[in-house]
Motif scaffolding. Structure first.
Motif, PDB file in Angstrom:
ATOM      1  N   VAL A  56      77.077 -53.155 -62.901  1.00  0.00           N
ATOM      2  CA  VAL A  56      75.704 -52.668 -63.003  1.00  0.00           C
ATOM      3  C   VAL A  56      74.712 -53.804 -62.788  1.00  0.00           C
ATOM      4  N   LEU A  57      75.000 -54.978 -63.371  1.00  0.00           N
ATOM      5  CA  LEU A  57      74.085 -56.112 -63.241  1.00  0.00           C
ATOM      6  C   LEU A  57      73.968 -56.566 -61.789  1.00  0.00           C
ATOM      7  N   ARG A  58      75.062 -56.488 -61.051  1.00  0.00           N
ATOM      8  CA  ARG A  58      75.014 -56.863 -59.640  1.00  0.00           C
ATOM      9  C   ARG A  58      74.103 -55.913 -58.869  1.00  0.00           C
ATOM     10  N   VAL A  59      74.243 -54.617 -59.125  1.00  0.00           N
ATOM     11  CA  VAL A  59      73.396 -53.633 -58.446  1.00  0.00           C
ATOM     12  C   VAL A  59      71.923 -53.878 -58.770  1.00  0.00           C
ATOM     13  N   LEU A  60      71.640 -54.124 -60.034  1.00  0.00           N
ATOM     14  CA  LEU A  60      70.255 -54.322 -60.456  1.00  0.00           C
ATOM     15  C   LEU A  60      69.652 -55.621 -59.951  1.00  0.00           C
ATOM     16  N   SER A  61      70.467 -56.525 -59.440  1.00  0.00           N
ATOM     17  CA  SER A  61      69.952 -57.803 -58.956  1.00  0.00           C
ATOM     18  C   SER A  61      69.331 -57.697 -57.566  1.00  0.00           C
ATOM     19  N   TYR A  62      69.540 -56.583 -56.887  1.00  0.00           N
ATOM     20  CA  TYR A  62      69.015 -56.445 -55.527  1.00  0.00           C
ATOM     21  C   TYR A  62      67.546 -56.036 -55.537  1.00  0.00           C
ATOM     22  N   PHE A  63      66.785 -56.635 -54.637  1.00  0.00           N
ATOM     23  CA  PHE A  63      65.374 -56.279 -54.461  1.00  0.00           C
ATOM     24  C   PHE A  63      65.250 -54.803 -54.100  1.00  0.00           C
ATOM     25  N   THR A  64      66.195 -54.308 -53.321  1.00  0.00           N
ATOM     26  CA  THR A  64      66.197 -52.900 -52.945  1.00  0.00           C
ATOM     27  C   THR A  64      66.176 -51.995 -54.170  1.00  0.00           C
ATOM     28  N   ILE A  65      67.048 -52.268 -55.119  1.00  0.00           N
ATOM     29  CA  ILE A  65      67.136 -51.436 -56.313  1.00  0.00           C
ATOM     30  C   ILE A  65      65.882 -51.584 -57.164  1.00  0.00           C
ATOM     31  N   GLN A  66      65.426 -52.807 -57.337  1.00  0.00           N
ATOM     32  CA  GLN A  66      64.249 -53.043 -58.164  1.00  0.00           C
ATOM     33  C   GLN A  66      63.011 -52.367 -57.586  1.00  0.00           C
ATOM     34  N   SER A  67      62.833 -52.460 -56.266  1.00  0.00           N
ATOM     35  CA  SER A  67      61.665 -51.821 -55.654  1.00  0.00           C
ATOM     36  C   SER A  67      61.764 -50.306 -55.731  1.00  0.00           C
ATOM     37  N   ASN A  68      62.981 -49.762 -55.654  1.00  0.00           N
ATOM     38  CA  ASN A  68      63.138 -48.313 -55.785  1.00  0.00           C
ATOM     39  C   ASN A  68      62.929 -47.845 -57.217  1.00  0.00           C
ATOM     40  N   ILE A  69      63.292 -48.667 -58.182  1.00  0.00           N
ATOM     41  CA  ILE A  69      62.971 -48.336 -59.571  1.00  0.00           C
ATOM     42  C   ILE A  69      61.453 -48.250 -59.735  1.00  0.00           C
ATOM     43  N   LEU A  70      60.749 -49.194 -59.131  1.00  0.00           N
ATOM     44  CA  LEU A  70      59.290 -49.180 -59.197  1.00  0.00           C
ATOM     45  C   LEU A  70      58.729 -47.927 -58.541  1.00  0.00           C
ATOM     46  N   VAL A  71      59.267 -47.545 -57.385  1.00  0.00           N
ATOM     47  CA  VAL A  71      58.830 -46.321 -56.718  1.00  0.00           C
ATOM     48  C   VAL A  71      59.042 -45.110 -57.629  1.00  0.00           C
ATOM     49  N   ALA A  72      60.220 -45.037 -58.243  1.00  0.00           N
ATOM     50  CA  ALA A  72      60.525 -43.901 -59.114  1.00  0.00           C
ATOM     51  C   ALA A  72      59.539 -43.810 -60.272  1.00  0.00           C
ATOM     52  N   VAL A  73      59.257 -44.938 -60.901  1.00  0.00           N
ATOM     53  CA  VAL A  73      58.358 -44.943 -62.057  1.00  0.00           C
ATOM     54  C   VAL A  73      56.920 -44.633 -61.642  1.00  0.00           C
ATOM     55  N   VAL A  74      56.438 -45.319 -60.614  1.00  0.00           N
ATOM     56  CA  VAL A  74      55.037 -45.168 -60.215  1.00  0.00           C
ATOM     57  C   VAL A  74      54.753 -43.788 -59.637  1.00  0.00           C
ATOM     58  N   LEU A  75      55.636 -43.274 -58.781  1.00  0.00           N
ATOM     59  CA  LEU A  75      55.383 -41.967 -58.202  1.00  0.00           C
ATOM     60  C   LEU A  75      55.589 -40.841 -59.214  1.00  0.00           C
ATOM     61  N   ALA A  76      56.509 -41.030 -60.155  1.00  0.00           N
ATOM     62  CA  ALA A  76      56.645 -40.035 -61.219  1.00  0.00           C
ATOM     63  C   ALA A  76      55.384 -40.006 -62.070  1.00  0.00           C
ATOM     64  N   ALA A  77      54.857 -41.181 -62.406  1.00  0.00           N
ATOM     65  CA  ALA A  77      53.607 -41.240 -63.168  1.00  0.00           C
ATOM     66  C   ALA A  77      52.457 -40.646 -62.361  1.00  0.00           C
ATOM     67  N   GLY A  78      52.438 -40.933 -61.049  1.00  0.00           N
ATOM     68  CA  GLY A  78      51.402 -40.361 -60.199  1.00  0.00           C
ATOM     69  C   GLY A  78      51.494 -38.849 -60.104  1.00  0.00           C
ATOM     70  N   ALA A  79      52.725 -38.337 -60.104  1.00  0.00           N
ATOM     71  CA  ALA A  79      52.916 -36.888 -60.073  1.00  0.00           C
ATOM     72  C   ALA A  79      52.365 -36.241 -61.338  1.00  0.00           C
ATOM     73  N   LEU A  80      52.650 -36.842 -62.477  1.00  0.00           N
ATOM     74  CA  LEU A  80      52.145 -36.304 -63.742  1.00  0.00           C
ATOM     75  C   LEU A  80      50.624 -36.335 -63.791  1.00  0.00           C
ATOM     76  N   ARG A  81      50.048 -37.414 -63.290  1.00  0.00           N
ATOM     77  CA  ARG A  81      48.588 -37.527 -63.302  1.00  0.00           C
ATOM     78  C   ARG A  81      47.951 -36.501 -62.364  1.00  0.00           C
ATOM     79  N   ALA A  82      48.549 -36.311 -61.194  1.00  0.00           N
ATOM     80  CA  ALA A  82      48.015 -35.331 -60.259  1.00  0.00           C
ATOM     81  C   ALA A  82      48.120 -33.923 -60.831  1.00  0.00           C
TER      82      ALA A  82
END
Length: 255
Positions: A56-82
Motif C-alpha cells: 500500500v505504501l508503494r502505491v501511495l508514493s506515486y504522484f499519480t495516486i496522490q493527485s488522484n486522491i486530491l481530485v477525488a476529495v476536491v471534486l466530491a467536495a465541489g459536488a456537494l457544494r454545487a
C-alpha cells in the motif's frame, strides 16, 4: 421586470430573474453529478491499484495516486457544494487540482508511456503488460481523471478567478514531492522495487546532480503549464450564462 402570464393577477409583479431559478438548479445538479462521477472514477482507479498491489505504501508514493486522491476529495467536495447551492471552492484549490492531475496525464502519455522519450517505462515488465483491472485503473488514473477535471473546469467553473501568484504557489507541491521521493529513496535498501517511483528521479541511474537537473527542467515546464492555465482562465468564455454559473464572478483584474 418579467411580464406576468395572461392568467396572473396584474397587481402582483413577477420578480425579475425568477425564471432563471430552475435553470440554475438544473445547472447545479448537472455539475454535482458530473463532479461525483469524476471523483468516483478516481476512487475506483485508486482502489483497484491498492487491491492488486502487495504494498500500500508503494502505491501511495506515486504522484499519480496522490493527485488522484486530491481530485477525488476536491471534486466530491465541489459536488456537494454545487448540490447544496453553497459557494464554490477557492480557485487556488480547484486550479491547483487541475494542474496536478494535468501533470499526471501529460507526463504519463508524453513521457512515461512514450517509447521515444528518455524516461519511458514501457520496457518495465510491470508496466508494459497491463491487462484486466490494472489496465482499467491505468486508464482511469491517467486519462479519465485528467480529462474529467479539465471538463469540469471548462464547463462548470466561472472564468477569471485564477491569479499569477497561484502559479508560483502551486509549485510547492511538485517541489515537496521531489524532496519526498529523494528522501524515501535514500532511506530504502538499494534494489528495492520502485525505490524511486519514476525514471527521471532515479538517483542510481542519474546521480543527484542529474535528478536535480531533471527536477529543474520539469519544474520549469510545470510553471509554464501553470502560467498557461492562468492565462487561459482569463480568455476562456463562460459556457453558461452568468446567472446560471456555479462559481462566483472574478473579483478584479489579473495580478
Amino acid at each position: 421586470m418579467i411580464t406576468p402570464d395572461a392568467g396572473a393577477d396584474p397587481a402582483v409583479p413577477v420578480p425579475e430573474g425568477a425564471g432563471a431559478v430552475p435553470l440554475r438548479r438544473r445547472s447545479s445538479a448537472l455539475a454535482a453529478a458530473f463532479r461525483a462521477l469524476v471523483a468516483l472514477a478516481a476512487v475506483t482507479g485508486i482502489v483497484i491499484d491498492l487491491s492488486i498491489s502487495n504494498s500500500v505504501l508503494r502505491v501511495l508514493s506515486y504522484f499519480t495516486i496522490q493527485s488522484n486522491i486530491l481530485v477525488a476529495v476536491v471534486l466530491a467536495a465541489g459536488a456537494l457544494r454545487a448540490w447544496s447551492g453553497r459557494p464554490a471552492l477557492p480557485p487556488l484549490v480547484t486550479g491547483g487540482t487541475l494542474l496536478f492531475i494535468g501533470i499526471t496525464g501529460l507526463v504519463y502519455h508524453l513521457i512515461l508511456a512514450n517509447d521515444s522519450s528518455g524516461f519511458s517505462m514501457t520496457d518495465d515488465a510491470a508496466q508494459a503488460v497491463m491487462t484486466g483491472p490494472r489496465q482499467v485503473s491505468n486508464q482511469l488514473l491517467h486519462t479519465v481523471s485528467p480529462i474529467g477535471a479539465a471538463l469540469d473546469w471548462l464547463l462548470f467553473t466561472a472564468p477569471g478567478a485564477l491569479r499569477l501568484r497561484h502559479a508560483a504557489l502551486w509549485l510547492a507541491y511538485p517541489l515537496a514531492y521531489l524532496g519526498f521521493a529523494l528522501v524515501r529513496g535514500a532511506i530504502m535498501t538499494p534494489g528495492t522495487p520502485a525505490r524511486y517511483p519514476y525514471p527521471f528521479l532515479d538517483v542510481d541511474a542519474h546521480g543527484y546532480a542529474g535528478v536535480l537537473g531533471n527536477g529543474l527542467t520539469f519544474g520549469l515546464a510545470f510553471y509554464g503549464l501553470a502560467l498557461a492555465l492562468v492565462g487561459l482562465d482569463r480568455i476562456r468564455p463562460a459556457i453558461a450564462p452568468a446567472e446560471n454559473r456555479i462559481s462566483s464572478q472574478a473579483a478584479g483584474p489579473l495580478k
